[in-house]
Design an enzyme around this catalytic site. Structure first.
Site, short mmCIF file in Angstrom:
data_model
loop_
_atom_site.label_atom_id
_atom_site.label_comp_id
_atom_site.label_asym_id
_atom_site.label_seq_id
_atom_site.Cartn_x
_atom_site.Cartn_y
_atom_site.Cartn_z
N THR A 22 -17.48 15.63 12.58
CA THR A 22 -17.92 14.80 13.70
C THR A 22 -18.74 13.60 13.23
OG1 THR A 22 -17.89 16.64 15.25
CG2 THR A 22 -19.28 14.77 15.83
N SER B 69 -10.82 13.18 20.01
CA SER B 69 -11.86 14.11 19.56
C SER B 69 -11.87 14.06 18.05
CB SER B 69 -11.56 15.53 20.03
OG SER B 69 -12.35 16.48 19.35
N THR B 70 -13.02 14.35 17.47
CA THR B 70 -13.04 14.50 16.01
C THR B 70 -11.97 15.49 15.57
OG1 THR B 70 -15.39 13.98 15.81
CG2 THR B 70 -14.43 15.33 14.06
N ASN B 71 -11.72 16.50 16.40
CA ASN B 71 -10.85 17.61 16.00
C ASN B 71 -9.39 17.23 15.84
OD1 ASN B 71 -13.29 18.81 16.39
ND2 ASN B 71 -12.67 20.03 18.15
N THR C 27 6.11 34.22 -29.73
CA THR C 27 5.79 35.00 -28.53
C THR C 27 4.55 35.82 -28.82
OG1 THR C 27 7.25 36.80 -29.24
CG2 THR C 27 8.21 35.13 -27.79
N SER D 168 -16.25 14.69 -34.85
CA SER D 168 -17.46 15.41 -35.21
C SER D 168 -18.56 14.44 -35.62
CB SER D 168 -17.17 16.38 -36.37
OG SER D 168 -18.35 16.99 -36.83
N SER D 169 -19.78 14.82 -35.28
CA SER D 169 -20.94 14.02 -35.69
C SER D 169 -21.44 14.44 -37.07
CB SER D 169 -22.07 14.18 -34.67
OG SER D 169 -22.48 15.55 -34.61
N LYS E 194 -12.98 14.48 -39.24
CA LYS E 194 -12.45 15.50 -38.31
C LYS E 194 -11.97 14.83 -37.03
CE LYS E 194 -13.55 20.08 -36.46
NZ LYS E 194 -13.03 19.91 -35.10
#
Length: 474
Positions: free
Chosen positions: A99, A138-140, A185, A316-317, A322
């Site tokens: 609403t 209506s909002t509905n 698999t 990577s830091s 990497k």
């Protein structure tokens, strides 16, 4: 400041604001999230207001002066939405079954219309947000109708992205029809296949996902507009009820139709759940493929190393050089979010009571976000990963040749027990099936070559119709 009044009391509203008292109360009542209602939903509601004003005027239920002011105002706000976006102050997650969102749109349109009529904002005795802008509504029935329009637009963009993904996978399947790889698999060695077959399987998976989105769209073309509060059409005149959806269809260019059963359409949200399920299915497929990409591209030396994913950023830091599979990783996370949204939407749909579902605000928030996450995720996956994906054919041949499971081809001739013994020996002695065929079975090089030729190892896959390149999955 101007003072606006409702049944609860009065609220001071800035003179320059196009929103009114109902919008302000909602802003104060729901300080839950900084996220506002999605722009696509708001713009869709503006189109609904235009169609409703046209239908009311055509039914002699609205004066020409008010009709002109409302439609002109709504069109201006729609066309210049960024200029008015700050006026839509209602949080996305809210109580009241939407609403507050509907009222926010009503107030912005009404106050702009008042200006066009030469009146001050808030002079609602000349044109009222409820009595005039929201007439026959209506909002509905309005709020979910806006969501239908927004989702149809979002889905069209998503369909385009899935279609392009299917085309990309189809072309990869064609390119690698003869690229032999070891099947697996349960993460264990299995019989050989090709990357053509692998990419073709992904293509089919997402072709089905595409069809599910389209099926969900079909349900969204039926809208509850005209049902007003609980689907009975109370306060709307008959001519308005019959004309409003055709007006909206013409305005949007969409093949909209009024729901056959308006009480059902107002209270039940299974069409939104169907859309959420299609999103979840797509997300699961994307995540599964991303898992495969990460596994097949693992390494570069201690993993499977069959695929070379594009190097898009340092990984990577601390570890020099990497590289991480960041694109598939972000797709996994998008999928987790969309799957979580599906759970929320499911609970919202189930929690509806009697003639209305009060939980559409969070349902719509999650649907819109899921659609955009999937669309942007697929585009990122295609552009930043799949387009430049490489298959390490040398590595694929090496792994296939070294696998003992190619002895499966011998089972029909030697029997399962003897073939199993051969596999066991190969693993224990760290030798190849090819070597054992020569040493233990005394086969000639020509016999071994024929037995282990790709066309033999691939079995009935050779008889499956070859994948053809495609430019469109639609």
């Amino acid at each position: 400041m101007r003072v606006e009044k409702d049944s609860i009391g009065t609220v001071n509203i800035p003179d320059e604001a196009y929103y009114g008292i109902h919008s302000k109360r909602a802003q104060l009542n729901f300080p839950i999230t900084d996220e506002k209602v999605h722009p696509l939903l708001l713009k869709s509601l503006l189109l609904v207001k235009i169609a409703c004003a046209q239908a009311n005027y055509g039914a002699d239920n609205l004066s020409y002066k008010k009709y002109q002011a409302i439609t002109t105002a709504a069109k201006q706000v729609y066309a210049n939405f960024t200029d008015y976006q700050a006026e839509f102050i209602v949080p996305a997650i809210q109580g009241g079954a939407g609403t507050s969102t509907n009222m926010n749109v009503n107030e912005v349109v009404a106050n702009r219309a008042l200006e066009l009529m030469g009146h001050a904002k808030g002079d609602y005795h000349f044109l009222h947000p409820n009595d005039d802008v929201n007439r026959g509504q209506s909002t509905n029935d309005v709020y979910p109708t806006g969501a239908h329009l927004a989702l149809l637009k979002l889905n069209q963009t998503l369909i385009t992205e899935i279609d392009q993904l299917v085309t990309l996978l189809s072309n990869l399947a064609v390119k690698h029809q003869k690229t032999l790889k070891l099947g697996r698999t349960q993460l264990e060695d299995a019989v050989p296949t090709t990357y053509g077959a692998a990419f073709s399987a992904y293509k089919n998976l997402f072709s089905r996902a595409l069809q599910r989105i389209k099926q969900a769209n079909e349900a969204l073309f039926a809208i509850p507009l005209g049902g007003t509060a609980i689907g009975t059409g109370l306060t709307a005149v008959p001519q308005y009820i019959t004309k409003v959806v055709p007006f909206l269809a013409k305005l949007t260019g969409l093949d909209l139709k009024q729901a056959d059963n308006l009480p059902d359409a107002v209270q039940n949200t299974d069409c939104f759940l169907m859309t959420a399920d299609a999103y979840k299915n797509l997300a699961v497929g994307l995540s599964k493929m991303s898992n495969d990409l990460r596994l097949l591209g693992s390494g570069p030396r201690a993993g499977l190393g069959e695929l070379a994913l594009p190097k898009v950023q340092a990984g990577s830091s601390i570890m020099p050089g990497k590289i991480n599979p960041v694109i598939p990783e972000v797709i996994n996370q998008i999928a987790f979010q969309v799957i979580g949204y599906n759970s929320t939407i499911t609970m919202c749909s189930e929690a509806g009571q009697l003639e209305l579902n009060a939980f559409e605000p969070v349902m719509f928030h999650d649907l819109f976000d899921a659609a955009q996450l999937l669309q942007k995720g697929i585009r990122t996956l295609s552009d930043r990963c799949l387009k430049d994906l490489k298959v390490n054919t040398k590595r694929c041949v090496q792994l296939t040749e070294s696998s003992a499971e190619i002895a499966t081809i011998l089972a029909p001739k030697l029997g399962y027990v003897r073939a199993t013994s051969l596999v066991k020996t190969a693993l224990e002695q760290n030798t190849s099936i090819r070597a054992l065929l020569k040493e233990q079975l005394k086969l000639s090089p020509a016999e071994i070559e024929k037995l282990l030729a790709p066309q033999t190892l691939l079995g009935s896959l050779n008889n499956i119709k070859k994948v053809q390149p495609t430019s469109s999955a639609l």
